[in-house]
Design a protein around this motif. Sequence first.
Motif, PDB file in Angstrom:
ATOM      1  N   MET A  42      10.891  -5.710  -7.305  1.00 44.46           N
ATOM      2  CA  MET A  42       9.513  -5.704  -7.800  1.00 44.46           C
ATOM      3  C   MET A  42       9.155  -4.320  -8.329  1.00 44.46           C
ATOM      4  O   MET A  42       9.400  -3.304  -7.675  1.00 44.46           O
ATOM      5  N   ILE A  43       8.603  -4.274  -9.543  1.00 45.22           N
ATOM      6  CA  ILE A  43       8.066  -3.035 -10.109  1.00 45.22           C
ATOM      7  C   ILE A  43       6.561  -3.233 -10.260  1.00 45.22           C
ATOM      8  O   ILE A  43       6.110  -4.003 -11.116  1.00 45.22           O
ATOM      9  N   ALA A  44       5.797  -2.590  -9.413  1.00 39.63           N
ATOM     10  CA  ALA A  44       4.338  -2.753  -9.409  1.00 39.63           C
ATOM     11  C   ALA A  44       3.707  -1.665 -10.265  1.00 39.63           C
ATOM     12  O   ALA A  44       3.613  -0.511  -9.864  1.00 39.63           O
ATOM     13  N   LEU A  45       3.301  -2.052 -11.466  1.00 40.47           N
ATOM     14  CA  LEU A  45       2.561  -1.147 -12.345  1.00 40.47           C
ATOM     15  C   LEU A  45       1.067  -1.387 -12.196  1.00 40.47           C
ATOM     16  O   LEU A  45       0.288  -1.212 -13.131  1.00 40.47           O
ATOM     17  N   SER A  46       0.674  -1.802 -11.010  1.00 36.77           N
ATOM     18  CA  SER A  46      -0.700  -2.229 -10.743  1.00 36.77           C
ATOM     19  C   SER A  46      -1.454  -1.267  -9.844  1.00 36.77           C
ATOM     20  O   SER A  46      -2.672  -1.335  -9.746  1.00 36.77           O
ATOM     21  N   ILE A  47      -0.749  -0.386  -9.179  1.00 38.83           N
ATOM     22  CA  ILE A  47      -1.344   0.352  -8.058  1.00 38.83           C
ATOM     23  C   ILE A  47      -1.911   1.678  -8.524  1.00 38.83           C
ATOM     24  O   ILE A  47      -1.172   2.561  -8.961  1.00 38.83           O
ATOM     25  N   GLY A  48      -3.224   1.847  -8.418  1.00 41.79           N
ATOM     26  CA  GLY A  48      -3.880   3.069  -8.857  1.00 41.79           C
ATOM     27  C   GLY A  48      -3.806   4.188  -7.839  1.00 41.79           C
ATOM     28  O   GLY A  48      -4.770   4.914  -7.624  1.00 41.79           O
ATOM     29  N   ASP A  49      -2.654   4.331  -7.204  1.00 45.20           N
ATOM     30  CA  ASP A  49      -2.420   5.375  -6.198  1.00 45.20           C
ATOM     31  C   ASP A  49      -1.176   6.137  -6.609  1.00 45.20           C
ATOM     32  O   ASP A  49      -0.065   5.597  -6.570  1.00 45.20           O
ATOM     33  N   PRO A  50      -1.300   7.398  -7.027  1.00 43.36           N
ATOM     34  CA  PRO A  50      -0.148   8.129  -7.558  1.00 43.36           C
ATOM     35  C   PRO A  50       0.907   8.481  -6.524  1.00 43.36           C
ATOM     36  O   PRO A  50       1.977   8.972  -6.883  1.00 43.36           O
ATOM     37  N   THR A  51       0.628   8.226  -5.250  1.00 39.42           N
ATOM     38  CA  THR A  51       1.564   8.626  -4.195  1.00 39.42           C
ATOM     39  C   THR A  51       2.518   7.508  -3.783  1.00 39.42           C
ATOM     40  O   THR A  51       3.440   7.736  -3.009  1.00 39.42           O
ATOM     41  N   VAL A  52       2.315   6.285  -4.273  1.00 41.26           N
ATOM     42  CA  VAL A  52       2.996   5.108  -3.742  1.00 41.26           C
ATOM     43  C   VAL A  52       4.511   5.189  -3.852  1.00 41.26           C
ATOM     44  O   VAL A  52       5.239   4.839  -2.925  1.00 41.26           O
ATOM     45  N   PHE A  53       5.019   5.665  -4.989  1.00 46.38           N
ATOM     46  CA  PHE A  53       6.460   5.655  -5.203  1.00 46.38           C
ATOM     47  C   PHE A  53       7.162   6.889  -4.620  1.00 46.38           C
ATOM     48  O   PHE A  53       8.389   6.960  -4.626  1.00 46.38           O
ATOM     49  N   GLY A  54       6.382   7.854  -4.147  1.00 48.75           N
ATOM     50  CA  GLY A  54       6.974   9.027  -3.526  1.00 48.75           C
ATOM     51  C   GLY A  54       7.493  10.066  -4.494  1.00 48.75           C
ATOM     52  O   GLY A  54       8.055  11.088  -4.072  1.00 48.75           O
ATOM     53  N   ASN A  55       7.325   9.831  -5.795  1.00 50.19           N
ATOM     54  CA  ASN A  55       7.795  10.801  -6.784  1.00 50.19           C
ATOM     55  C   ASN A  55       6.770  11.866  -7.118  1.00 50.19           C
ATOM     56  O   ASN A  55       7.084  12.863  -7.768  1.00 50.19           O
ATOM     57  N   LEU A  56       5.541  11.687  -6.683  1.00 46.07           N
ATOM     58  CA  LEU A  56       4.472  12.661  -6.918  1.00 46.07           C
ATOM     59  C   LEU A  56       3.897  13.085  -5.573  1.00 46.07           C
ATOM     60  O   LEU A  56       3.340  12.260  -4.841  1.00 46.07           O
ATOM     61  N   GLU A  57       4.022  14.361  -5.267  1.00 48.00           N
ATOM     62  CA  GLU A  57       3.546  14.891  -3.999  1.00 48.00           C
ATOM     63  C   GLU A  57       2.547  16.010  -4.243  1.00 48.00           C
ATOM     64  O   GLU A  57       2.603  16.677  -5.289  1.00 48.00           O
ATOM     65  N   PRO A  58       1.639  16.245  -3.298  1.00 42.83           N
ATOM     66  CA  PRO A  58       0.716  17.366  -3.460  1.00 42.83           C
ATOM     67  C   PRO A  58       1.460  18.699  -3.443  1.00 42.83           C
ATOM     68  O   PRO A  58       2.573  18.798  -2.908  1.00 42.83           O
ATOM     69  N   ALA A  59       0.853  19.714  -4.011  1.00 38.71           N
ATOM     70  CA  ALA A  59       1.450  21.045  -4.025  1.00 38.71           C
ATOM     71  C   ALA A  59       1.571  21.587  -2.603  1.00 38.71           C
ATOM     72  O   ALA A  59       0.749  21.278  -1.727  1.00 38.71           O
TER      73      ALA A  59
END
Length: 443
Positions: free
Chosen positions: A39-56
């Motif tokens: 499943m590829i969910a392009l629906s989720i408005g949360d940038p952290t879900v896939f783990g590729n974007l982390e806070p500084a």
Amino acid sequence: MKPRSGWHVPMSDIARNTINPIRRIVDTIELNPHPDKQMIALSIGDPTVFGNLEPAKVVVDAVVEAVQAIKFNGYAPSSGTATAKEAIAQYTSTPEFRVSAKDVYICSGCSSALEACITVLANAGDNILVPRPGFPLYQTLAHCIGIQTKFYDLLPERGWEADLEMLDAQIDSGTRAIVVNNPSNPCGSVFGKEHLRRILEIAARRRVPIIADEIYNHFVFPESEFYYIASLTDEVPVLSCSGLTKRFLVPGWRMGWITVHDQNHVLKDVRVGLQNLSTRTIGANTLVQAALPTILSGTPAEFFSATLQLVQANAEIAFKRLSEIKGLKPVMPSGAMYMMVGIDMARLPEFETDLQVVEAMVTEQSVFCLPGKCFDLANYVRLVLTVPQQFMHEACERLAQFFADHYVESDADPSAEDVAVGRADLEPAVTSDVRRVAGVGAD
């Protein structure tokens, strides 16, 4: 008083009338992913879900330091601490546009900031103007307390600029505010300076204040520029809502704020109202407030540019590939985290609605996008652009296969400009919890 014969504990009218349109619609979708495709969910408005974007790192370290200091575990002033307010004022200010700490009201996330602004300006029976397509939470927050919403359209053929004639025509004696969302969820559009000024001209002439949803402030691609709408007027009162959620990649930390822009001192009563409303929650997270000065001043520019590079690269991948697919018309975004894609429903005779197309995309290709109906715009889907790049490539190829399987050619094949644009007519219904696969970010 007649004694009660038995237990009867109904929900309140406010609870009954609290309906999130996205959740209501997603709850009706049949999600049966293809068993052989991830499943590829392009629906989720949360940038952290896939783990590729982390806070500084500096952001995380600032909160850890606040925890370890053992100084910020108690209550704080309900509208925010003085140091956090000053940090927000400095972060928001520019040389030409100054914000003072006294203009800042700290809230539990941008959604709470929006709730406070709507609640402080309007009463039951009044109305506010909201964009279409637009973030459906505006309706959720208004309708539950008897405030009506009226739409003004955003025009895809103009890069999702507002239909200014419609906006002006929708204002009546009961209009208490115009909600302006820039950059836009779900469109990913960024209003230019002149377009914002034309919106302000209408607001000034009609004497209607603006609620500016600016949670994606500065989240724009390099060729675009973000302007706080309040920086372009010395007349129209503006309540601007923002927070850490998107730009700093920490939606779960629930840190938002309102900045009040009122050069002519017409919002004195509203300021009192915002302070009163802040006492309902007894203040926002004190640990994050303590960390705000470091977060807002110390996050390196390279962090923001890296996030934007990933999102823009995904936008370019999706726009190029989807433009090649018969039956689709993507609208290239200029910022935020989203892309709207038009669907030529006339060439998909098996399906009657964008919702049915979304269901079939999940069943056949395990790609999930939110249908345009979630945002009051039929015959579109919204893509989230924060996924790892390999997922974006894979999702586009799967969509190409899906539309190759279902697109029906015609002797008079319509051009890309002829893709239908529909305004969804959503009837109220009772909602239930969204399934996890359809996760939708609060902000």
